[in-house]
Design an enzyme around this catalytic site. Sequence first.
Site, PDB file in Angstrom:
ATOM      1  N   SER A 113       0.815  -1.215   0.000  1.00 15.88           N
ATOM      2  CA  SER A 113       0.000   0.000   0.000  1.00 15.88           C
ATOM      3  C   SER A 113       0.850   1.266   0.000  1.00 15.88           C
ATOM      4  CB  SER A 113      -0.960  -0.036   1.183  1.00 15.88           C
ATOM      5  OG  SER A 113      -1.852   1.043   1.113  1.00 15.88           O
ATOM      6  N   HIS A 114       0.717   2.036   1.068  1.00 19.16           N
ATOM      7  CA  HIS A 114       1.374   3.336   1.143  1.00 19.16           C
ATOM      8  C   HIS A 114       2.783   3.246   1.725  1.00 19.16           C
ATOM      9  CE1 HIS A 114      -0.912   2.211   4.629  1.00 19.16           C
ATOM     10  NE2 HIS A 114      -0.012   2.836   5.357  1.00 19.16           N
ATOM     11  N   ASP A 277      -2.742   6.581  -3.310  1.00 16.67           N
ATOM     12  CA  ASP A 277      -1.566   5.984  -2.659  1.00 16.67           C
ATOM     13  C   ASP A 277      -0.874   4.943  -3.532  1.00 16.67           C
ATOM     14  OD1 ASP A 277      -3.470   3.975  -2.487  1.00 16.67           O
ATOM     15  OD2 ASP A 277      -2.628   3.195  -0.622  1.00 16.67           O
ATOM     16  N   ASP A 279      -0.966   1.727  -3.991  1.00 13.99           N
ATOM     17  CA  ASP A 279      -1.719   0.720  -4.740  1.00 13.99           C
ATOM     18  C   ASP A 279      -3.072   1.229  -5.222  1.00 13.99           C
ATOM     19  OD1 ASP A 279      -2.586   0.834  -2.101  1.00 13.99           O
ATOM     20  OD2 ASP A 279      -3.316  -1.230  -2.133  1.00 13.99           O
ATOM     21  N   ASP A 281      -5.769   2.547  -3.711  1.00 15.38           N
ATOM     22  CA  ASP A 281      -7.064   2.391  -3.037  1.00 15.38           C
ATOM     23  C   ASP A 281      -7.397   3.553  -2.103  1.00 15.38           C
ATOM     24  OD1 ASP A 281      -5.218   1.737  -1.111  1.00 15.38           O
ATOM     25  OD2 ASP A 281      -6.119  -0.190  -0.573  1.00 15.38           O
ATOM     26  N   ARG A 282      -6.439   4.433  -1.850  1.00 14.95           N
ATOM     27  CA  ARG A 282      -6.727   5.575  -0.968  1.00 14.95           C
ATOM     28  C   ARG A 282      -6.937   6.838  -1.794  1.00 14.95           C
ATOM     29  NH1 ARG A 282      -3.256   5.159   4.573  1.00 14.95           N
ATOM     30  NH2 ARG A 282      -3.725   2.979   4.970  1.00 14.95           N
ATOM     31  N   SER A 365      -8.619   6.813   7.324  1.00 15.78           N
ATOM     32  CA  SER A 365      -7.281   6.692   6.745  1.00 15.78           C
ATOM     33  C   SER A 365      -7.304   6.868   5.230  1.00 15.78           C
ATOM     34  CB  SER A 365      -6.682   5.349   7.127  1.00 15.78           C
ATOM     35  OG  SER A 365      -7.583   4.304   6.790  1.00 15.78           O
ATOM     36  N   LYS A 376     -11.396  -0.525  -0.975  1.00 13.23           N
ATOM     37  CA  LYS A 376     -11.586   0.909  -1.083  1.00 13.23           C
ATOM     38  C   LYS A 376     -11.015   1.334  -2.430  1.00 13.23           C
ATOM     39  CE  LYS A 376      -7.609   1.428   1.935  1.00 13.23           C
ATOM     40  NZ  LYS A 376      -7.505   0.877   3.294  1.00 13.23           N
ATOM     41  N   ARG A 496      -1.759   4.877  17.257  1.00 11.58           N
ATOM     42  CA  ARG A 496      -2.625   5.846  16.596  1.00 11.58           C
ATOM     43  C   ARG A 496      -3.599   6.414  17.629  1.00 11.58           C
ATOM     44  NH1 ARG A 496      -0.882   4.934  11.624  1.00 11.58           N
ATOM     45  NH2 ARG A 496      -1.026   2.922  10.592  1.00 11.58           N
TER      46      ARG A 496
HETATM   47  C1  G1P Z   1      -4.131   1.289   8.305  1.00 13.85           C
HETATM   48  C2  G1P Z   1      -5.354   2.158   8.451  1.00 13.85           C
HETATM   49  C3  G1P Z   1      -6.604   1.355   8.178  1.00 13.85           C
HETATM   50  C4  G1P Z   1      -6.505   0.699   6.804  1.00 13.85           C
HETATM   51  C5  G1P Z   1      -5.210  -0.094   6.696  1.00 13.85           C
HETATM   52  C6  G1P Z   1      -5.008  -0.653   5.302  1.00 13.85           C
HETATM   53  O1  G1P Z   1      -4.195   0.227   9.226  1.00 13.85           O
HETATM   54  O2  G1P Z   1      -5.421   2.743   9.738  1.00 13.85           O
HETATM   55  O3  G1P Z   1      -7.727   2.190   8.268  1.00 13.85           O
HETATM   56  O4  G1P Z   1      -7.587  -0.160   6.582  1.00 13.85           O
HETATM   57  O5  G1P Z   1      -4.093   0.751   7.014  1.00 13.85           O
HETATM   58  O6  G1P Z   1      -4.946   0.344   4.334  1.00 13.85           O
HETATM   59  P1  G1P Z   1      -3.390   0.240  10.634  1.00 13.85           P
HETATM   60  O7  G1P Z   1      -1.943   0.496  10.326  1.00 13.85           O
HETATM   61  O8  G1P Z   1      -3.971   1.375  11.421  1.00 13.85           O
HETATM   62  O9  G1P Z   1      -3.672  -1.106  11.236  1.00 13.85           O
HETATM   63 ZN    ZN Z   2      -3.420   1.319  -0.268  1.00 15.72          ZN
END
Ligand code: G1P
Ligand code: ZN
Length: 543
Positions: A113-114, A277, A279, A281-282, A365, A376, A496
């Site tokens: 992801s990010h 982001d 991948d 999805d954000r 997020s 998402k 968090r």
């Molecule tokens: C984080 C975000 C959460 C999201 C996830 C995947 O997870 O807070 O909302 O679904 O990334 O993108 P966390 O690192 O808080 O477990």
């Molecule tokens: Zn992502």
Amino acid sequence: MTIQTVATQPFAGQRPGTSGLRKKVTEFQRPGYLENFVQAIFDTLGDCAGQTLVVGGDGRFHNRAAIQTILRMAAAHGFARVLVGQGGILSTPALSCVVRKRGAMGGIVLSASHNPGGPDGDFGIKYNIANGGPAPEKITEAIYAHTQTITAYRISDASSLDLDALGEQRLEHTVIKVIDSVADYAELMAGLFDFAAIRALFARGFTMRFDGMHAVSGPYAKAILEGLLGAPAGTVINGVSLEDFGGGHPDPNPVNAAELIALMAAPDAPDFGAASDGDGDRNMIVGRGIDVTPSDSLAILAANAAVAPGYRAGIKGVARSMPTSTAADRVARELGVPCFETPTGWKFFGNLLDAGLVTLCGEESYGTGSTHIREKDGLWAVLFWLNLLAVSGKSVAQIVQEHWARFGRNYYSRHDYEAVDGAAAHGLMAQLREQLAQLAGATLGQFTVALADDFAYTDPVDHSVSTQQGVRIVMSDGSRIVLRLSGTGTEGATIRLYLEKYEADPARHAIPTQQALAGLIAIAGELTQIAARTGRAAPTVIT
Ligand code: G1P
Ligand code: ZN
């Protein structure tokens, strides 16, 4: 070409987190590491003969190598067909779309992801089921159990395939089809949104910048915004996908997308800004001089869903993760539809969407989505906003301010303390949990505590129970302090802290967010002793 059975031994720590298995690239490069996990997926699935699998990733470093391995293993397990995105590329939402549209058994997403990419960055793998969404915990736990008892994996010894030429190739008895990465997804979007109205908006001179952050969304945004919708060339910036995301942190928030935020704050800013982001999805939504919190964005889309042809019939319900602000709850109440509160992580929305209980869902997020897929979807949210801007003729700021005037404003912020000592983080949560019983009814500053608990969720569809999903302290005016540990980090622990304050009075809707939340921030600091316990004077990231 023959199928080999290779002896192997379990690796510790292959339990998928909030969103699949995420580790350093170097970990995934250890011989057998990826193979073991993929074998565990196939062992969990059972008979794969005659089935279709979809494979693709966000293009980060190691994507191509991992895909070659997965294709050779899929062939060894008798899949009839594997659909793979051209160049190994499929954004997470595009993969979800392809799985659903092509009737696949499931899909394998390669992404962290990010999280930063490159040889020293992160890599990840996640299995999605036939509905196109992340595998539920029952399956991820079964995969993990297999990784702990594995003794061998099966793989074809065929040589590497060409991932760049569209069309079919054969690997053992499996057909490997390289598909256009964007086509299915673009067709889905064109069916949901009023592309003619958005085209007309751009034709009237409306200006936009979409920041691809050198990640997977660039090619999707270029094809759809600049191609199908006629936005001028240059609308998409940082649009070339790079294996290391250009050294950046491809997480669209005001801190990481500072370039876009600065651009949008200028007097001659474009009308609309957005970013996605690693991948895809954000999403982050920005207007001229205003950034929209993801919680507000969900609420605003819910309130205005009927502008989009795909949602004209109205929405059945809304779901948000527990830490996400309650702005969407207020809209749902007014629409007379239910609002579900789920634990953090997209997988909890799957059952609600499948059962037709909700149409829209989102997380604080920077994640928003709907029934159209089971992930998402960054670009989807951007197109939804474009549709709203085109139909309403209003600016982003106007839309947001009118929404607050009607529903009240939920001031909202998340404070992250990244890569802190694991023991310190767990200690903080433990002592907070111990205080919960005494907190109900207590007076904290100007607030009275109405509810203090450790969030637990019973899925209304399959009745599975998830406990310890985050501590929440809810005040009598609806303001909240929420704390949980990240399930996606790869270094130490990340705490968090989520803060939310409700303000009904429009005369008090222009206070800087951190100032509006100062009272809650001080209370959270005292309750948790976060500075002393983490040795940090301030959060690493504030969004
Ligand atoms: C984080 C975000 C959460 C999201 C996830 C995947 O997870 O807070 O909302 O679904 O990334 O993108 P966390 O690192 O808080 O477990
Ligand atoms: Zn992502």
